[in-house]
Scaffold this motif. Structure first.
Motif, PDB file in Angstrom:
ATOM      1  N   LEU A  26       0.856  -1.192   0.000  1.00  0.00           N
ATOM      2  CA  LEU A  26       0.000   0.000   0.000  1.00  0.00           C
ATOM      3  C   LEU A  26       0.890   1.239   0.000  1.00  0.00           C
ATOM      4  CD1 LEU A  26      -2.635  -0.865   2.795  1.00  0.00           C
ATOM      5  CD2 LEU A  26      -3.039  -0.868   0.338  1.00  0.00           C
ATOM      6  N   HIS A  27       0.282   2.404  -0.175  1.00  0.00           N
ATOM      7  CA  HIS A  27       1.040   3.636   0.009  1.00  0.00           C
ATOM      8  C   HIS A  27       1.462   3.701   1.471  1.00  0.00           C
ATOM      9  CE1 HIS A  27      -0.107   4.884  -3.972  1.00  0.00           C
ATOM     10  NE2 HIS A  27      -1.357   4.571  -3.685  1.00  0.00           N
ATOM     11  N   VAL A  28       2.739   3.988   1.692  1.00  0.00           N
ATOM     12  CA  VAL A  28       3.254   3.946   3.066  1.00  0.00           C
ATOM     13  C   VAL A  28       3.020   5.311   3.719  1.00  0.00           C
ATOM     14  CG1 VAL A  28       5.276   3.506   4.503  1.00  0.00           C
ATOM     15  CG2 VAL A  28       4.893   2.167   2.414  1.00  0.00           C
ATOM     16  N   THR A  29       1.891   5.401   4.391  1.00  0.00           N
ATOM     17  CA  THR A  29       1.467   6.658   5.015  1.00  0.00           C
ATOM     18  C   THR A  29       1.115   6.384   6.480  1.00  0.00           C
ATOM     19  OG1 THR A  29      -0.864   6.245   4.567  1.00  0.00           O
ATOM     20  CG2 THR A  29       0.379   7.356   2.824  1.00  0.00           C
ATOM     21  N   ALA A  30       0.829   7.454   7.198  1.00  0.00           N
ATOM     22  CA  ALA A  30       0.447   7.299   8.606  1.00  0.00           C
ATOM     23  C   ALA A  30      -0.829   6.464   8.721  1.00  0.00           C
ATOM     24  CB  ALA A  30       0.240   8.675   9.230  1.00  0.00           C
ATOM     25  N   GLU A  31      -1.730   6.601   7.749  1.00  0.00           N
ATOM     26  CA  GLU A  31      -2.987   5.841   7.795  1.00  0.00           C
ATOM     27  C   GLU A  31      -2.698   4.344   7.615  1.00  0.00           C
ATOM     28  OE1 GLU A  31      -2.617   8.634   5.735  1.00  0.00           O
ATOM     29  OE2 GLU A  31      -3.542   9.901   7.273  1.00  0.00           O
ATOM     30  N   THR A  32      -1.782   4.049   6.686  1.00  0.00           N
ATOM     31  CA  THR A  32      -1.411   2.649   6.472  1.00  0.00           C
ATOM     32  C   THR A  32      -0.767   2.075   7.736  1.00  0.00           C
ATOM     33  OG1 THR A  32      -1.181   2.990   4.103  1.00  0.00           O
ATOM     34  CG2 THR A  32       0.035   1.136   5.044  1.00  0.00           C
ATOM     35  N   ALA A  33      -0.007   2.896   8.438  1.00  0.00           N
ATOM     36  CA  ALA A  33       0.619   2.425   9.679  1.00  0.00           C
ATOM     37  C   ALA A  33      -0.453   1.948  10.657  1.00  0.00           C
ATOM     38  CB  ALA A  33       1.456   3.539  10.302  1.00  0.00           C
ATOM     39  N   ASP A  98      -3.431  -5.294  -1.521  1.00  0.00           N
ATOM     40  CA  ASP A  98      -2.790  -4.607  -2.642  1.00  0.00           C
ATOM     41  C   ASP A  98      -3.465  -3.286  -2.941  1.00  0.00           C
ATOM     42  OD1 ASP A  98      -0.650  -5.453  -4.451  1.00  0.00           O
ATOM     43  OD2 ASP A  98      -1.705  -7.383  -4.572  1.00  0.00           O
ATOM     44  N   ASP A  99      -2.696  -2.382  -3.530  1.00  0.00           N
ATOM     45  CA  ASP A  99      -3.219  -1.117  -4.054  1.00  0.00           C
ATOM     46  C   ASP A  99      -2.632  -0.979  -5.458  1.00  0.00           C
ATOM     47  OD1 ASP A  99      -3.269   1.729  -4.746  1.00  0.00           O
ATOM     48  OD2 ASP A  99      -3.876   2.097  -2.681  1.00  0.00           O
ATOM     49  N   GLY A 100      -3.297  -1.631  -6.430  1.00  0.00           N
ATOM     50  CA  GLY A 100      -2.766  -1.630  -7.795  1.00  0.00           C
ATOM     51  C   GLY A 100      -2.388  -3.020  -8.280  1.00  0.00           C
ATOM     52  N   ASN A 312      -2.535  13.205  -5.685  1.00  0.00           N
ATOM     53  CA  ASN A 312      -2.946  13.393  -4.287  1.00  0.00           C
ATOM     54  C   ASN A 312      -1.917  12.815  -3.319  1.00  0.00           C
ATOM     55  OD1 ASN A 312      -3.601  10.754  -4.902  1.00  0.00           O
ATOM     56  ND2 ASN A 312      -5.466  10.723  -3.683  1.00  0.00           N
ATOM     57  N   LEU A 313      -1.222  11.770  -3.761  1.00  0.00           N
ATOM     58  CA  LEU A 313      -0.217  11.170  -2.890  1.00  0.00           C
ATOM     59  C   LEU A 313       1.174  11.720  -3.170  1.00  0.00           C
ATOM     60  CD1 LEU A 313      -1.987   7.868  -3.058  1.00  0.00           C
ATOM     61  CD2 LEU A 313      -0.976   8.595  -0.909  1.00  0.00           C
ATOM     62  N   ALA A 314       1.457  12.047  -4.438  1.00  0.00           N
ATOM     63  CA  ALA A 314       2.806  12.516  -4.780  1.00  0.00           C
ATOM     64  C   ALA A 314       3.008  13.974  -4.375  1.00  0.00           C
ATOM     65  CB  ALA A 314       3.056  12.337  -6.276  1.00  0.00           C
ATOM     66  N   GLY A 316       0.670  15.561  -2.192  1.00  0.00           N
ATOM     67  CA  GLY A 316      -0.052  15.784  -0.926  1.00  0.00           C
ATOM     68  C   GLY A 316       0.094  14.564  -0.047  1.00  0.00           C
ATOM     69  N   GLU A 317      -0.776  14.437   0.905  1.00  0.00           N
ATOM     70  CA  GLU A 317      -0.666  13.312   1.849  1.00  0.00           C
ATOM     71  C   GLU A 317      -1.678  12.211   1.576  1.00  0.00           C
ATOM     72  OE1 GLU A 317      -0.207  14.646   6.054  1.00  0.00           O
ATOM     73  OE2 GLU A 317      -0.037  16.591   5.079  1.00  0.00           O
ATOM     74  N   GLY A 318      -2.299  12.258   0.388  1.00  0.00           N
ATOM     75  CA  GLY A 318      -3.297  11.233   0.076  1.00  0.00           C
ATOM     76  C   GLY A 318      -4.619  11.546   0.738  1.00  0.00           C
ATOM     77  N   HIS A 319      -5.470  10.535   0.787  1.00  0.00           N
ATOM     78  CA  HIS A 319      -6.791  10.741   1.380  1.00  0.00           C
ATOM     79  C   HIS A 319      -6.655  11.039   2.865  1.00  0.00           C
ATOM     80  CE1 HIS A 319      -8.519   7.820  -1.850  1.00  0.00           C
ATOM     81  NE2 HIS A 319      -8.055   8.947  -2.351  1.00  0.00           N
ATOM     82  N   PRO A 320      -7.493  11.906   3.383  1.00  0.00           N
ATOM     83  CA  PRO A 320      -7.453  12.182   4.821  1.00  0.00           C
ATOM     84  C   PRO A 320      -7.750  10.937   5.654  1.00  0.00           C
ATOM     85  CG  PRO A 320      -8.763  13.831   3.656  1.00  0.00           C
ATOM     86  CD  PRO A 320      -8.465  12.748   2.669  1.00  0.00           C
ATOM     87  N   VAL A 323     -11.221   9.354   5.989  1.00  0.00           N
ATOM     88  CA  VAL A 323     -11.711   8.506   4.901  1.00  0.00           C
ATOM     89  C   VAL A 323     -10.987   7.155   4.898  1.00  0.00           C
ATOM     90  CG1 VAL A 323     -11.594   8.268   2.398  1.00  0.00           C
ATOM     91  CG2 VAL A 323     -12.595  10.297   3.391  1.00  0.00           C
ATOM     92  N   MET A 324      -9.653   7.220   5.085  1.00  0.00           N
ATOM     93  CA  MET A 324      -8.896   5.967   5.091  1.00  0.00           C
ATOM     94  C   MET A 324      -9.336   5.078   6.253  1.00  0.00           C
ATOM     95  SD  MET A 324      -7.365   6.266   2.362  1.00  0.00           S
ATOM     96  CE  MET A 324      -6.667   4.625   2.347  1.00  0.00           C
ATOM     97  N   ASP A 325      -9.887   5.699   7.308  1.00  0.00           N
ATOM     98  CA  ASP A 325     -10.408   4.935   8.437  1.00  0.00           C
ATOM     99  C   ASP A 325     -11.411   3.890   7.930  1.00  0.00           C
ATOM    100  OD1 ASP A 325     -10.849   4.223  11.044  1.00  0.00           O
ATOM    101  OD2 ASP A 325     -12.217   5.875  11.500  1.00  0.00           O
ATOM    102  N   SER A 327     -11.849   2.885   4.661  1.00  0.00           N
ATOM    103  CA  SER A 327     -11.225   1.970   3.690  1.00  0.00           C
ATOM    104  C   SER A 327     -10.446   0.877   4.404  1.00  0.00           C
ATOM    105  CB  SER A 327     -10.210   2.717   2.823  1.00  0.00           C
ATOM    106  OG  SER A 327     -10.853   3.621   2.029  1.00  0.00           O
ATOM    107  N   PHE A 328      -9.649   1.306   5.376  1.00  0.00           N
ATOM    108  CA  PHE A 328      -8.776   0.323   6.016  1.00  0.00           C
ATOM    109  C   PHE A 328      -9.544  -0.531   7.024  1.00  0.00           C
ATOM    110  CE2 PHE A 328      -4.607   2.726   4.913  1.00  0.00           C
ATOM    111  CZ  PHE A 328      -4.709   2.250   3.615  1.00  0.00           C
ATOM    112  N   ALA A 329     -10.655  -0.009   7.548  1.00  0.00           N
ATOM    113  CA  ALA A 329     -11.522  -0.868   8.362  1.00  0.00           C
ATOM    114  C   ALA A 329     -12.078  -1.975   7.455  1.00  0.00           C
ATOM    115  CB  ALA A 329     -12.656  -0.050   8.964  1.00  0.00           C
TER     116      ALA A 329
END
Ligand code: ADE
Length: 387
Positions: A26-33, A98-100, A312-314, A316-320, A323-325, A327-329
């Motif tokens: 996945l995109h390695v972001t704080a949300e993914t963490a 996966d993301d892609g 949005n990811l390149a 910015g920080e991607g989805h807030p 929202v990722m809450d 998706s990842f739930a």
């Protein structure tokens, strides 16, 4: 991310993923963490690599690497990217996220799917790839189409991409949307979100779309709809979000206005034809701001954002996180579903069970302090009477 947090609490008690090897691309972001923590709380042995070389938040990768296996670095070249995906495949994952679809595709190519319980997929592009594999008879495990779940479509694409694509563009350029014309190529769920928000910010929006129903919907929403070549000399800002390739190409660049800005919000960096742009410019671009490359085409300046990568990811920080809450739930519950039903599901691309959508929405409503009605028993009987 309160929804994911509630699920993590339950996972810590029930340990539904105990000992299961879960590989996450996945995109390695704080949300993914937070998702990684949730899966680990459920007992999974987790490993993470990046789904895009330009979206990794290095501070997040470094912090996570203290606790679990991480292979990701911002700006890694394509060989390193492939090596990182390969490292996860060598760990013989039982579940993939996966993301892609890079991870599951490489697992299939390497014939490393033995013991695989299943996978989940976050994007439209990834599902296209996996459905192709399925239609060729090559898919070896079930895949849950998280991208197509109701919560994902509604919240992730419309609100998440809708807001964060514009956020990335504004961060990179400081462009004023009001009074400018945004040409939007692709009126799917994400495109609808971008159009709605751009209009709200005062931009005039032109929609270019190949699907007649979507094009009609855009017209009925009040947007101008036209072929992309006709829109090429009208736009101040062009945003691609089609999942297709070469949506903007040389014939478009040759008509664009001086100062036009080009951004891609689709998964792969193929929607803006970079070779065509270089050919039209006849030379290398000039970096005028970080993430803004300026090409000169017949004396006019065209500004490409983030090298045509997902803006949005390149930029910015991607989805807030809010929202990722959701998706990842959905990802966490889909992973649990795969594990609880290991060996029972067909090796096909499958819908996420509706119960998962409902649980995510219920938890989100509770987190927002919103209560809703329930059907009365008479209403339920009436609806049931229709069979
Ligand atoms: N995809 C879009 N936004 C994201 C985010 N913030 N984290 C992980 N994946 C994403």
């Amino acid at each position: 991310m309160p929804v994911l947090g509630r699920i993590a609490q339950r996972f810590a008690e029930e340990r539904p993923l105990d000992g299961v090897r879960v590989a996450v691309c996945l995109h390695v972001t704080a949300e993914t963490a937070n998702l990684m923590h949730c899966l680990a709380a459920g007992g999974a042995q987790v490993a993470l690599c990046a789904a895009n070389p330009l979206s990794t938040q290095d501070d997040v990768a470094a912090a996570l690497a203290q606790e679990l296996e991480v292979h990701a670095r911002f700006g890694e070249d394509l060989d390193t990217y492939a090596r990182h995906v390969g490292a996860l495949v060598r760990g013989r994952p039982q579940v993939t996220i996966d993301d892609g679809a890079d991870l599951l595709t490489v697992m299939h190519a390497a014939e490393a799917t033995e013991g695989a319980i299943g996978g989940t997929e976050e994007t439209t592009t990834g599902l296209l790839r996996l459905r192709k594999l399925e239609s060729e008879g090559g898919l070896r495990c079930p895949v849950l189409a998280v991208n197509e779940s109701r919560t994902e479509r509604t919240f992730n694409d419309r609100y998440g991409t809708g807001q964060s694509a514009l956020d990335g563009i504004v961060r990179a350029t400081n462009l004023l949307l009001a009074g400018h014309t945004l040409v939007l190529l692709g009126y799917g769920y994400a495109g609808k979100g971008i159009a709605q928000r751009a209009r709200g910010a005062g931009a005039a929006v032109i929609v270019c779309e190949v699907d007649p129903t979507r094009a009609l919907e855009a017209r009925m929403e009040g947007y101008e709809v036209m072929p992309s070549l006709d829109a090429a000399d009208r736009g101040d800002l062009f945003v691609t979000v089609t999942g297709s390739q070469s949506v903007l190409r040389r014939e478009h660049f040759e008509r664009m206005k001086d100062g036009a800005v080009l951004a891609n919000a689709g998964h792969f960096d193929v929607e803006i034809d970079l070779e065509g742009l270089r050919a039209a410019a006849g030379g290398a671009p000039r970096e005028v701001l970080p993430l803004v490359e300026q090409y000169e085409v017949d004396g006019r300046h065209l500004n490409l954002l983030a090298g045509g990568r997902v803006v949005n990811l390149a930029a910015g920080e991607g989805h807030p996180a809010a929202v990722m809450d959701m998706s990842f739930a959905t990802q966490a519950l889909a992973t649990e579903h795969l594990v609880r039903h290991a060996g029972e599901l067909a090796a096909r691309v499958l819908d996420v069970p509706h119960g998962i959508d409902d649980e995510v929405a219920r938890l989100k409503l509770a987190a927002l302090g919103v209560e809703i009605d329930a059907l009365t028993s008479e209403q339920q009987e009436y609806l049931d009477s229709w069979g």
